[in-house]
Every structure is written in C-alpha cells, then in structure tokens.
Scaffold this active site. Structure first.
Site, PDB file in Angstrom:
ATOM      1  N   HIS A   1      18.431 122.253 -17.265  1.00 49.15           N
ATOM      2  CA  HIS A   1      17.655 120.985 -16.492  1.00 49.15           C
ATOM      3  C   HIS A   1      18.558 120.205 -15.602  1.00 49.15           C
ATOM      4  CE1 HIS A   1      20.033 118.934 -19.681  1.00 49.15           C
ATOM      5  NE2 HIS A   1      19.846 117.778 -18.909  1.00 49.15           N
TER       6      HIS A   1
HETATM    7  C1  UD1 Z   1      17.335 112.985 -17.687  1.00 53.59           C
HETATM    8  C2  UD1 Z   1      18.833 112.327 -17.488  1.00 53.59           C
HETATM    9  C3  UD1 Z   1      19.797 113.361 -17.779  1.00 53.59           C
HETATM   10  C4  UD1 Z   1      19.693 114.023 -19.056  1.00 53.59           C
HETATM   11  C5  UD1 Z   1      18.229 114.438 -19.418  1.00 53.59           C
HETATM   12  C6  UD1 Z   1      18.117 115.093 -20.867  1.00 53.59           C
HETATM   13  C7  UD1 Z   1      19.098 110.679 -15.622  1.00 53.59           C
HETATM   14  C8  UD1 Z   1      19.541 110.480 -14.407  1.00 53.59           C
HETATM   15  N1  UD1 Z   1      19.171 111.797 -16.119  1.00 53.59           N
HETATM   16  O1  UD1 Z   1      17.155 113.943 -16.724  1.00 53.59           O
HETATM   17  O2  UD1 Z   1      21.009 112.840 -18.057  1.00 53.59           O
HETATM   18  O3  UD1 Z   1      20.717 115.050 -19.504  1.00 53.59           O
HETATM   19  O4  UD1 Z   1      17.138 113.380 -19.114  1.00 53.59           O
HETATM   20  O5  UD1 Z   1      16.861 115.830 -20.763  1.00 53.59           O
HETATM   21  O6  UD1 Z   1      18.642 109.681 -16.473  1.00 53.59           O
HETATM   22  N2  UD1 Z   1       9.305 114.962 -16.557  1.00 53.59           N
HETATM   23  C9  UD1 Z   1       8.273 115.393 -17.139  1.00 53.59           C
HETATM   24  N3  UD1 Z   1       7.925 114.899 -18.202  1.00 53.59           N
HETATM   25  C10 UD1 Z   1       8.762 113.872 -18.930  1.00 53.59           C
HETATM   26  C11 UD1 Z   1      10.092 113.859 -18.431  1.00 53.59           C
HETATM   27  C12 UD1 Z   1      10.526 114.250 -17.241  1.00 53.59           C
HETATM   28  O7  UD1 Z   1       7.326 115.911 -16.427  1.00 53.59           O
HETATM   29  O8  UD1 Z   1       8.491 113.811 -20.107  1.00 53.59           O
HETATM   30  C13 UD1 Z   1       9.614 115.509 -14.965  1.00 53.59           C
HETATM   31  C14 UD1 Z   1       9.218 114.716 -14.149  1.00 53.59           C
HETATM   32  O9  UD1 Z   1       8.864 115.491 -12.792  1.00 53.59           O
HETATM   33  C15 UD1 Z   1      10.502 114.130 -13.538  1.00 53.59           C
HETATM   34  C16 UD1 Z   1      11.602 115.182 -14.173  1.00 53.59           C
HETATM   35  O10 UD1 Z   1      11.046 115.741 -15.071  1.00 53.59           O
HETATM   36  O11 UD1 Z   1      10.704 113.491 -12.484  1.00 53.59           O
HETATM   37  C17 UD1 Z   1      12.840 114.444 -14.095  1.00 53.59           C
HETATM   38  O12 UD1 Z   1      12.953 113.651 -15.436  1.00 53.59           O
HETATM   39  P1  UD1 Z   1      14.116 112.279 -15.383  1.00 53.59           P
HETATM   40  O13 UD1 Z   1      13.842 111.624 -16.686  1.00 53.59           O
HETATM   41  O14 UD1 Z   1      13.882 111.677 -13.890  1.00 53.59           O
HETATM   42  O15 UD1 Z   1      15.325 113.381 -15.452  1.00 53.59           O
HETATM   43  P2  UD1 Z   1      15.781 114.699 -16.230  1.00 53.59           P
HETATM   44  O16 UD1 Z   1      16.016 115.554 -15.645  1.00 53.59           O
HETATM   45  O17 UD1 Z   1      14.804 114.613 -17.659  1.00 53.59           O
HETATM   46  N1  UDP Z   2      16.707 119.830 -27.545  1.00 55.81           N
HETATM   47  C1  UDP Z   2      15.428 120.038 -28.092  1.00 55.81           C
HETATM   48  N2  UDP Z   2      14.374 120.769 -27.774  1.00 55.81           N
HETATM   49  C2  UDP Z   2      14.552 121.527 -26.606  1.00 55.81           C
HETATM   50  C3  UDP Z   2      15.869 121.317 -25.758  1.00 55.81           C
HETATM   51  C4  UDP Z   2      16.772 120.648 -26.439  1.00 55.81           C
HETATM   52  O1  UDP Z   2      15.374 119.356 -29.110  1.00 55.81           O
HETATM   53  O2  UDP Z   2      13.887 122.139 -26.161  1.00 55.81           O
HETATM   54  C5  UDP Z   2      17.722 119.084 -27.981  1.00 55.81           C
HETATM   55  C6  UDP Z   2      19.125 119.756 -28.142  1.00 55.81           C
HETATM   56  O3  UDP Z   2      19.155 120.311 -29.458  1.00 55.81           O
HETATM   57  C7  UDP Z   2      20.194 118.630 -28.167  1.00 55.81           C
HETATM   58  C8  UDP Z   2      19.471 117.615 -27.181  1.00 55.81           C
HETATM   59  O4  UDP Z   2      17.823 118.010 -27.020  1.00 55.81           O
HETATM   60  O5  UDP Z   2      20.288 118.000 -29.132  1.00 55.81           O
HETATM   61  C9  UDP Z   2      19.888 117.786 -25.785  1.00 55.81           C
HETATM   62  O6  UDP Z   2      19.080 117.078 -24.710  1.00 55.81           O
HETATM   63  P1  UDP Z   2      19.060 117.523 -23.377  1.00 55.81           P
HETATM   64  O7  UDP Z   2      19.794 119.010 -23.202  1.00 55.81           O
HETATM   65  O8  UDP Z   2      17.785 117.422 -22.550  1.00 55.81           O
HETATM   66  O9  UDP Z   2      20.230 116.390 -22.659  1.00 55.81           O
HETATM   67  P2  UDP Z   2      21.568 116.416 -22.404  1.00 55.81           P
HETATM   68  O10 UDP Z   2      22.243 116.369 -23.684  1.00 55.81           O
HETATM   69  O11 UDP Z   2      22.173 117.253 -21.351  1.00 55.81           O
HETATM   70  O12 UDP Z   2      21.953 114.958 -21.854  1.00 55.81           O
END
Ligand code: UD1
Ligand code: UDP
Length: 362
Positions: free
Chosen positions: A207
C-alpha cells in the site's frame, strides 16, 4: 483528573490505540476522549477494528475522508482544533506517522496543549515519504516522545531533542501481538474459510505510495507476485489505495493465476494469516514486525525501512522492487527460515509498552 484526547484515523492507529486505550480506561483519575479523523472510513479499514478490538466508539468522528495531503491535513487541523477548544484536554496523544498524526500534533501545539507521540523517533531518512515528514514534524512538536526501540531513541538524540522528554517504552504493536495473538486462534476461521493450509501460502500486503503511485514499481510487484503464485499460492488482502492503482495500471490478474486478491481483513484474521504464512511479502511498517513476532520470514518491498534492527539481524530482507524478476527471485530466495538472532522481548520491549506509557503520562 487527567483528561487525554487521543487522535486516530488510519488502520494501524486503531490497533495501536486499542492497547493504550484499554490501560487508560482502567486507570483511575484518567479520562480519554477518542477523536477519529475519518482518514480511513471503509468498514473493513475502520469499523471492524473498533468492534473486534473492543475500542469504545469515538467521542468525535470528524468524517474527513480522503484528499490530497494539504486538503486532508488542513481539514483535519481545523476540525481537531474545534474539538480541543471544546474539550480542553491536558494532553493530546498521537500515534505513528499518518496525516492524522501530524494534524493532531499541530492542532494541539498551536493551542499550547502538550503532545505525547507514540512511536516517536522512527526514521527512514527518505524525505520523499509523506510519513517521514509527518514523523519528524510530530516529534518536533511533542513534549513526550515514546520511542519503541533504541534506534529510535538514538535518532531523536541526534536531532537534539531534549533527552528528558524521550522514553524508551517498547512497541505497542508487540503488546497487541501478545494480547490478540491468542484471541485470534479462537475467533478467526479465515484459514478454513479460504481453504488455506498452514505454511502452504505466501501472504502479501502492498500500500505504500512509493509502490502504488509509480507504475514501474506496481507493475514489477504484481507481475513478480503472479510468477511466484505459479509455484506457491499467494494471498493478498488488498488496500483500497492499491486497488485503485491496479485499475489505473490496467493490471488484471488472470483467474487461473494463484495470486488471490481479497478485501482487507480484520486484525484477528490478519494475525492468523500471518502466523500460518510460509513467507510474508509486504511494504507495511506494522506487518514487517508482526512477521518477526510470529517468526515468519519476510521480504520488505521497499528501498529502506524504519525498523532497521530486523534487517540488520537478517530476520527481514529489504528488496527494492526493481523488476518482476527481482521480486520473483528474492521471494524464492527467502522461503527458508532466516537465521536471525533477535529476541522480541529485548528489541521491542516486554509487551508492557502501553502500561509504561500510561504510567509516565500519569
Ligand atoms: C495512510 C498513511 C500511511 C499508512 C496507511 C495505513 C498518510 C500520509 N499515509 O496511507 O502512512 O501506512 O494509511 O494503511 O497518512 N481509501 C479508501 N477507503 C478508505 C481509506 C482510503 O478507498 O477507507 C483510498 C482512497 O482512494 C484514498 C487512498 O485510499 O485516497 C489513500 O488513503 P490515505 O488515507 O490518504 O492514505 P493511505 O495510503 O491509506
Ligand atoms: N492489517 C489488518 N488487515 C489487513 C492488512 C493489515 O488488520 O488486511 C493490520 C496489520 O496486521 C498491522 C496493521 O494493519 O497490524 C498495519 O497497517 P498498514 O499496513 O495499513 O499500515 P502501516 O503499518 O504500514 O502504517
């Protein structure tokens, strides 16, 4: 009475906050106000964690949703400020490195409310990463810095952060792994549901913006994983950001390929999938550590990591996804158990990080 406002918004923050909130709420003379920015909002990215991990419903749900960095962070800043003016907490507690983290810290520091940062001091030294910007600025704005590792403490010292404000407490994700690890075995049926054999599949999560937003990287990763899946099944619970990127890159997975894409799963299912995987391939911060907690070899598809101790001790392997061939070869090379010599208890604390944090806050 000590009043603490916790700001969360993204999936990993719900898991981290679950461990600390449980201790906060069982401690006399502390009240917690939970603020959910709404950065993550799909049921399988948010609600499922509140239910499974028994996190109380947020006192404030700001419903910010997605957007560009400036728009999303700006909307959060304004909304969090409103809550803080209303609630007047003694401390604001923020987690990790997301836009919700930075918005919470910035809103608080401007109102002269002290900030406590959990997971302080992590650095990738890659200023292109939005997370690196969020971490550095949040640490700078914080009055209490809860570092998960010695490396994180060193990073903060090198940046000249006042030593008295830094506390090495261990990693709250390790607390979560211990607490929920045994529950997962009781409550999760995902292996049966997906017809998976223990150690018979590879688990993957992707991601990071640096992988999803660069066509060459996402092509290399998915083409590489499809080649791996020709030999051993690969299961990929797909982050919504990555689903969009696949569509934009016209990357189709043939039905005949054993790369199985599913919706994001809840934490208990994820723990079971991790524990029983033969190998984990990921660019997630949390998942790479969980691989180590459950002693599953792990390939990190990134240029660098903040959790350097796992790579230095050869538990995890860092593989920049240069091409599909690199991804395929490195995955196969990593299928044997690493001979690392780390112990979670020494590297990530003793599973008591949340208790230590609350004690210090009190
Ligand atoms: C965010 C964090 C990242 C973290 C990740 C955990 C920032 C800059 N990034 O990244 O550090 O590792 O969360 O998962 O804060 N979207 C949906 N549904 C949702 C959420 C997101 O469709 O419930 C889609 C949207 O198109 C959105 C994109 O995912 O634009 C990215 O979501 P965003 O929260 O901006 O960043 P993450 O990639 O999730
Ligand atoms: N995780 C989860 N379901 C999923 C993918 C990840 O519960 O489908 C959990 C995972 O076990 C970990 C956390 O989400 O505890 C990590 O989140 P993510 O990878 O979104 O973000 P990051 O840690 O890179 O910020």
């Amino acid at each position: 009475m000590l009043k603490i406002a916790t700001v969360v918004g993204a999936r990993p923050q719900f898991i981290k906050a679950a461990t600390v909130s449980r201790v906060l709420r069982s401690t006399p003379d502390i009240t917690e106000i939970l603020v959910h920015t709404g950065q993550h909002y799909d049921a399988n990215m948010s609600e499922v964690f509140f239910q499974e991990l028994e996190i109380p419903p947020p006192d404030y749900h700001l419903g910010i949703g997605s957007g560009t960095h400036g728009a999303q962070t700006g909307r959060m800043l304004e909304a969090i400020e409103g809550v803080l003016l209303e609630e007047k907490p003694d401390w604001v507690l923020v987690y990790g490195d997301t836009n919700s983290t930075l918005a919470g810290a910035l809103a608080a520091v401007k109102l002269h409310i002290p900030v406590a940062h959990i997971e302080a001091g992590l650095r990738s030294f890659n200023w292109q990463m939005p997370e690196e910007i969020n971490r550095v600025l949040t640490d700078r704005a914080s009055n209490l810095l809860f570092a998960p590792t010695e490396v994180a403490v060193e990073n903060l010292r090198r940046e000249g952060i006042h030593q008295g404000t830094i506390h090495l407490v261990g990693d709250v994700m390790y607390d979560a792994a211990l607490y929920y690890g045994s529950k997962a075995a009781i409550y999760s049926f995902i292996l049966k549901h997906l017809n998976l054999r223990s150690k018979g599949y590879i688990l993957a999560t992707i991601h990071r913006a640096e992988n999803t937003d660069y066509s060459a990287n996402i092509q290399a990763i998915f083409r590489g994983l499809m080649q791996v899946a020709a030999e051993i099944p690969v299961l990929l619970p797909l982050h919504p950001r990555t689903r969009k990127a696949l569509e934009q890159n016209n990357l189709m997975i043939p039905v005949s390929n054993c790369l199985q894409i599913i919706e994001p799963v809840g934490y208990l299912d994820m723990v079971m999938l991790e524990k029983n995987a033969r190998l984990i391939v990921t660019d997630s911060g949390g998942v790479q550590k969980e691989a180590f907690f459950y002693r599953v070899p792990c390939v990190i598809l990134r240029e660098e990591t903040e959790w350097v101790e796992l790579v230095q001790s050869r538990w995890n392997r860092l593989v920049p996804p240069k091409s599909d061939i690199v991804v395929r070869c490195e995955v196969f090379n990593s299928l044997t158990l690493p001979d690392g010599d780390l112990n979670s208890r020494t590297v990530y604390g003793t599973g008591q990080a949340a208790k230590q944090i609350v004690k210090i806050l009190k």
